[in-house]
Design an enzyme around this catalytic site. Structure first.
Site, PDB file in Angstrom:
ATOM      1  N   LYS A  68       0.828  -1.208   0.000  1.00 16.48           N
ATOM      2  CA  LYS A  68       0.000   0.000   0.000  1.00 16.48           C
ATOM      3  C   LYS A  68       0.868   1.266   0.000  1.00 16.48           C
ATOM      4  O   LYS A  68       0.628   2.200  -0.764  1.00 16.48           O
ATOM      5  CB  LYS A  68      -0.945  -0.020   1.209  1.00 16.48           C
ATOM      6  CG  LYS A  68      -1.973  -1.149   1.160  1.00 16.48           C
ATOM      7  CD  LYS A  68      -2.925  -1.125   2.340  1.00 16.48           C
ATOM      8  CE  LYS A  68      -2.255  -1.526   3.627  1.00 16.48           C
ATOM      9  NZ  LYS A  68      -1.841  -2.951   3.632  1.00 16.48           N
ATOM     10  N   ASP A 113      -1.233   6.635   6.512  1.00 13.48           N
ATOM     11  CA  ASP A 113      -1.262   5.208   6.806  1.00 13.48           C
ATOM     12  C   ASP A 113      -2.140   4.972   8.040  1.00 13.48           C
ATOM     13  O   ASP A 113      -2.303   5.874   8.866  1.00 13.48           O
ATOM     14  CB  ASP A 113       0.160   4.706   7.065  1.00 13.48           C
ATOM     15  CG  ASP A 113       0.277   3.197   6.938  1.00 13.48           C
ATOM     16  OD1 ASP A 113      -0.691   2.558   6.486  1.00 13.48           O
ATOM     17  OD2 ASP A 113       1.339   2.657   7.295  1.00 13.48           O
ATOM     18  N   THR A 162      -5.529  -1.482   6.956  1.00 10.56           N
ATOM     19  CA  THR A 162      -5.673  -2.936   7.015  1.00 10.56           C
ATOM     20  C   THR A 162      -7.040  -3.326   7.543  1.00 10.56           C
ATOM     21  O   THR A 162      -7.389  -4.503   7.536  1.00 10.56           O
ATOM     22  CB  THR A 162      -4.594  -3.544   7.933  1.00 10.56           C
ATOM     23  OG1 THR A 162      -4.730  -2.968   9.245  1.00 10.56           O
ATOM     24  CG2 THR A 162      -3.199  -3.263   7.403  1.00 10.56           C
ATOM     25  N   ARG A 221       6.459  -8.137   1.567  1.00 10.72           N
ATOM     26  CA  ARG A 221       7.344  -7.728   2.662  1.00 10.72           C
ATOM     27  C   ARG A 221       7.960  -8.946   3.344  1.00 10.72           C
ATOM     28  O   ARG A 221       9.144  -8.947   3.693  1.00 10.72           O
ATOM     29  CB  ARG A 221       6.581  -6.878   3.683  1.00 10.72           C
ATOM     30  CG  ARG A 221       7.454  -6.425   4.871  1.00 10.72           C
ATOM     31  CD  ARG A 221       6.657  -5.607   5.855  1.00 10.72           C
ATOM     32  NE  ARG A 221       6.413  -4.266   5.344  1.00 10.72           N
ATOM     33  CZ  ARG A 221       5.362  -3.527   5.689  1.00 10.72           C
ATOM     34  NH1 ARG A 221       4.447  -4.014   6.496  1.00 10.72           N
ATOM     35  NH2 ARG A 221       5.218  -2.312   5.198  1.00 10.72           N
TER      36      ARG A 221
END
Length: 343
Positions: A68, A113, A162, A221
């Site tokens: 993202k 974020d 998320t 990741r």
């Protein structure tokens, strides 16, 4: 008790994120996976360019570690715009946001974020900025108070979360474009690993890249993190080149099994199977038995177990599937030794 997990999609530390910066793609053409999303994003970018307008507000949502933040940075790069980054938990007062908004130039991107964790007061302050590109604030108090409208330059808000379900409807509705980011396939992750290995000047066999991809829980990741662990193992135990055998041994040492489960995942399934006869069992009961935070299980354990079909989530509770029994080598109806069933 919160366990440190190598296969967690969340960022472990700022230092780790800085280490990953060199591995992140900077253009859509270099971005691996999420093809449908990238096609849509490429289209909206081109449309905004042709109109010579800032891009619409965008929300990226999905599990942690899927890209993202990278996509937000790519969007800024493709739009030839500056990007200013923040996060929901750090914006506690409207004044925190005021200073950022008034310094944005036309077309700049504001990336927030964990936007679902915005303070409600800050969120409401953001609404007129998103719709009308203005902010309203009060000066003085009591009978002498006055509302001042301050115009802003047109900017693009890029939100990442998320937990899209925790986003308020008014905030969600102010995003013109919503993109869901899903888990990656093993083959896509193998591409990510091969690309990262090249950037790190590592020699890696295609089979080894696929081994790492299969154990990365569908998350880039995690794939990059595991590649670094395999690199360390190779430098000490191997000859520098990453073969399939070396990759398997390195990840076995880390406790990551053939489908990407670690000890917490296996303990989670064993609790359901050994303590609650396979379920259904409530999430809080599992968390209490494991002495683990409930949010950790919901956010970081369950999504992948659901994805690979090892877990079912029903109204009555969680149920371990046949696939989880087979993977753990447990027969249904088998009575385990309770003292050996966990930890």
């Amino acid at each position: 008790m919160k366990r440190e997990r190598i296969i967690s999609g969340e960022s472990a530390s700022p230092a780790e994120e800085n280490g990953f910066l060199s591995l992140r793609p900077s253009h859509l053409d270099d971005y691996i996976g999420q093809r449908e999303l990238c096609d849509k994003l490429r289209l909206s970018i081109e449309a905004a360019r042709r109109r010579a307008e800032p891009h619409e507000h965008v929300l990226f949502y999905g599990p942690p570690g899927l890209g993202k933040t990278t996509l937000a940075q790519i969007l800024a790069k493709e739009m030839e715009a500056n990007i200013i980054s923040s996060s929901g938990p750090t914006l506690t007062r409207s004044g925190d946001l005021m200073g950022i908004l008034t310094n944005l130039g036309r077309g700049d991107l504001l990336f927030i974020d964990e936007i679902h964790r915005l303070n409600p007061v800050v969120e409401e302050f953001l609404y007129p900025a998103l719709e009308d590109f203005k902010v309203e604030f009060l000066i003085d108090k009591g009978a002498f108070s006055r509302a001042i409208n301050m115009p802003l330059k047109q900017f693009t808000l890029v939100g990442a979360t998320t937990r899209a379900g925790l986003l308020s409807a008014p905030l969600r509705d102010r995003f013109g474009i919503l993109h869901h980011i899903d888990f990656y396939s093993d083959e896509e992750l193998a591409e990510v690993v091969t690309r990262s290995a090249g950037l790190l000047d590592l020699e890696i066999e295609p089979e080894a890249a696929l081994v790492i991809g299969r154990r990365s829980r569908g998350t880039p990741r995690v794939a990059n993190r595991l590649l670094r662990r395999v690199r360390d193992y190779t430098e000490v135990k191997g000859d520098g080149a990453i073969s399939r055998m070396i990759a398997e041994k390195a990840l076995d040492v880390e406790g990551i099994d053939s489908v990407g489960l670690d000890k917490l995942d296996r303990d989670y399934l064993k609790v359901i199977i050994n303590y609650y006869n396979g379920g259904p069992v409530g999430q809080e009961a599992i968390a209490t038995t494991l002495n683990e935070e409930n949010d950790t299980l919901v956010d970081l354990v369950e999504p992948y177990l659901l994805k690979i079909g090892f877990l079912q989530r029903t109204r009555q509770g969680r149920i371990a599937t046949e696939k989880s029994y087979r993977h753990l080598g447990i027969k249904k109806g088998e009575q385990p030794n309770q003292q050996e069933s966990l930890f």
